[in-house]
Design a protein around this motif. Sequence first.
Motif, PDB file in Angstrom:
ATOM      1  N   LYS A   1      -0.103  27.457  50.850  1.00  0.00           N
ATOM      2  CA  LYS A   1       1.044  27.988  50.097  1.00  0.00           C
ATOM      3  C   LYS A   1       1.877  26.921  49.410  1.00  0.00           C
TER       4      LYS A   1
ATOM      5  N   ASP B   1       0.538  26.156  45.615  1.00  0.00           N
ATOM      6  CA  ASP B   1       0.765  27.024  44.447  1.00  0.00           C
ATOM      7  C   ASP B   1       1.974  27.953  44.585  1.00  0.00           C
TER       8      ASP B   1
ATOM      9  N   GLY C   1       2.247  30.616  45.907  1.00  0.00           N
ATOM     10  CA  GLY C   1       1.887  32.023  45.713  1.00  0.00           C
ATOM     11  C   GLY C   1       1.622  32.394  44.260  1.00  0.00           C
TER      12      GLY C   1
ATOM     13  N   ASP D   1      -0.442  36.146  43.715  1.00  0.00           N
ATOM     14  CA  ASP D   1      -0.927  36.211  42.336  1.00  0.00           C
ATOM     15  C   ASP D   1      -2.362  36.761  42.346  1.00  0.00           C
TER      16      ASP D   1
ATOM     17  N   CYS E   1      -5.609  34.722  42.756  1.00  0.00           N
ATOM     18  CA  CYS E   1      -6.068  34.176  44.035  1.00  0.00           C
ATOM     19  C   CYS E   1      -7.128  35.076  44.664  1.00  0.00           C
TER      20      CYS E   1
HETATM   21  S1  SF4 Z   1      -1.609  32.749  46.183  1.00  0.00           S
HETATM   22 FE1  SF4 Z   1      -3.423  32.576  47.479  1.00  0.00          FE
HETATM   23  S2  SF4 Z   1      -3.608  30.375  47.936  1.00  0.00           S
HETATM   24 FE2  SF4 Z   1      -1.549  30.727  47.127  1.00  0.00          FE
HETATM   25  S3  SF4 Z   1      -0.273  31.035  48.922  1.00  0.00           S
HETATM   26 FE3  SF4 Z   1      -0.903  33.086  48.266  1.00  0.00          FE
HETATM   27  S4  SF4 Z   1      -2.776  33.492  49.399  1.00  0.00           S
HETATM   28 FE4  SF4 Z   1      -2.397  31.322  49.582  1.00  0.00          FE
END
Ligand code: SF4
Lengths: 393, 94
Positions: A316, A319, A321, A338, A341
């Motif tokens: 986390k 990115d 999220g 997002d 992902c």
């Molecule tokens: S977007 Fe995907 S990689 Fe990023 S924090 Fe959320 S679950 Fe994890």
Amino acid sequence: MAQLNNGVAASVTQKQPLWLLAEVTYRCPLHCAFCYNPTDYDKHTKNELTTEQWISALRDARKMGAIQLGISGGEPLLRDDIEEIVAEAHKLGYYSNLITSGVGLTEKRIQAFKEGGLDHIQLSMHDVTEDISNFITNTRTFELKKKVAAMIKSHGYPMVLNVVIHRYNIDQVGKILEMAEALGADYVELANTQYYGWSLVNRDQLMPTREQLDRAEAATNAFRERVGNKMKVFFVVPDYFADRPKKCMNGWGEVFMIVTANGDVLPCHSARVLPGMTFPNVRENGLEWAWKESPAFTKYRGMEWMKEPCRSCDEKENDLGGCRCQSYLLSGDAEMADPVCTKSPNRHLIDEALVNSQNPLVREQPIIFRTDKNSKKYVEGDKERIAQFHALP
Amino acid sequence: MENNIQHADIYAIALHHRFQWEEAQQSYVILFPEGMVKLHGGAGEILKRVDGKASVGDIVADLKTTFPDAEDIESDILGMFDLAVGKAWLRKLN
Ligand code: SF4
Ligand code: SF4
């Protein structure tokens, strides 16, 4: 932003608005299909901030730590006070950047910018061939850009070219780079279209195929090898083709602060699309309050707001999220991971879009150009889809 | 790593780059199109001496005088030059 490097050079650590993006007007002489401006920009073209209001916003942001200033739009040159704004920015110690389509840049104006201390000009180019360029911008402006590029160079500015990449020009990336080299470009950003605002409306028509993307990347790498350090080329890959989202705006309320033409203060270009949010405005609230305390800026800052799968995800911090607006626009849930992902329950929305864009029936639909008439349609239809990111490497 | 940097070399801040003190950051920064770099104490001290006139050797000597207690300062300085040249923040004048 630089990465931590031998402990001597580091990226930003505390939350200060390092980057102020002034979207001084949404008026624009062009009608790009990939424009990331709000699809309802028509309603924001009225009630623009005055010169004095811009200058006091620059002062306040500078006190809070902002150093980089982007002056963009729409087409900023449609305002006749850019000279004044630039001169003030220089006095305040900003590193300032004018982001323009080149329409309206004259010898006289560029000279005034130089004297006022503008640091660089970023020119957006659409393509090497007049045909495609004029097709995509819906105007005959391509010849003019070439002249403007020469003007920028002759005034000793670094030549920063931004080329928005999409299905109709991605196969010519090699030629685009050659042209940039011939024009004397110092930096080139090949920014694959990100799908927000007008470009989301046109997504199926603009999205390149995976094969096109791979070829374009290979062409870029070959060019880099030949030219070396002389010209920096940034290739911004569209996130639909990745399996992890981008760290949108380098984090919500971490680095970027956007002030729009009418004075709204936003953490990202497209934030106005999110439901139930009220944004501060420089006319009523100070920038300091907007940045530090306003509900809009604090809502998605950091990681507190997350739910699963992001909350317990060990990636986390990479990115944060992803993008709240992309999540909302595609799934209706602003707080979900997002959809880019692969851990997101909404990933299928991206995969479907990738499939759709290969479907000849969908992709041959007419492109909806950014025009006032079309914008009014969106205001009325309340299909507010706003923009995101200016491609920053 | 620092084998490219010679004592006789003279550097200046690269074209279109700006070096300045940032009050809000309490550090020196380098600004350039689309980006910036924040320089922590030592790095700032080195780059603020890069003026297109002083050679690398001059800067090493100056810093040794200014910070007599710092150990092995020379390789730090050369390392910083190497990094800054690699990132194209500096340009070589001679
Ligand atoms: S977007 Fe995907 S990689 Fe990023 S924090 Fe959320 S679950 Fe994890
Ligand atoms: S993308 Fe095109 S239409 Fe949109 S603001 Fe830029 S130049 Fe204007």
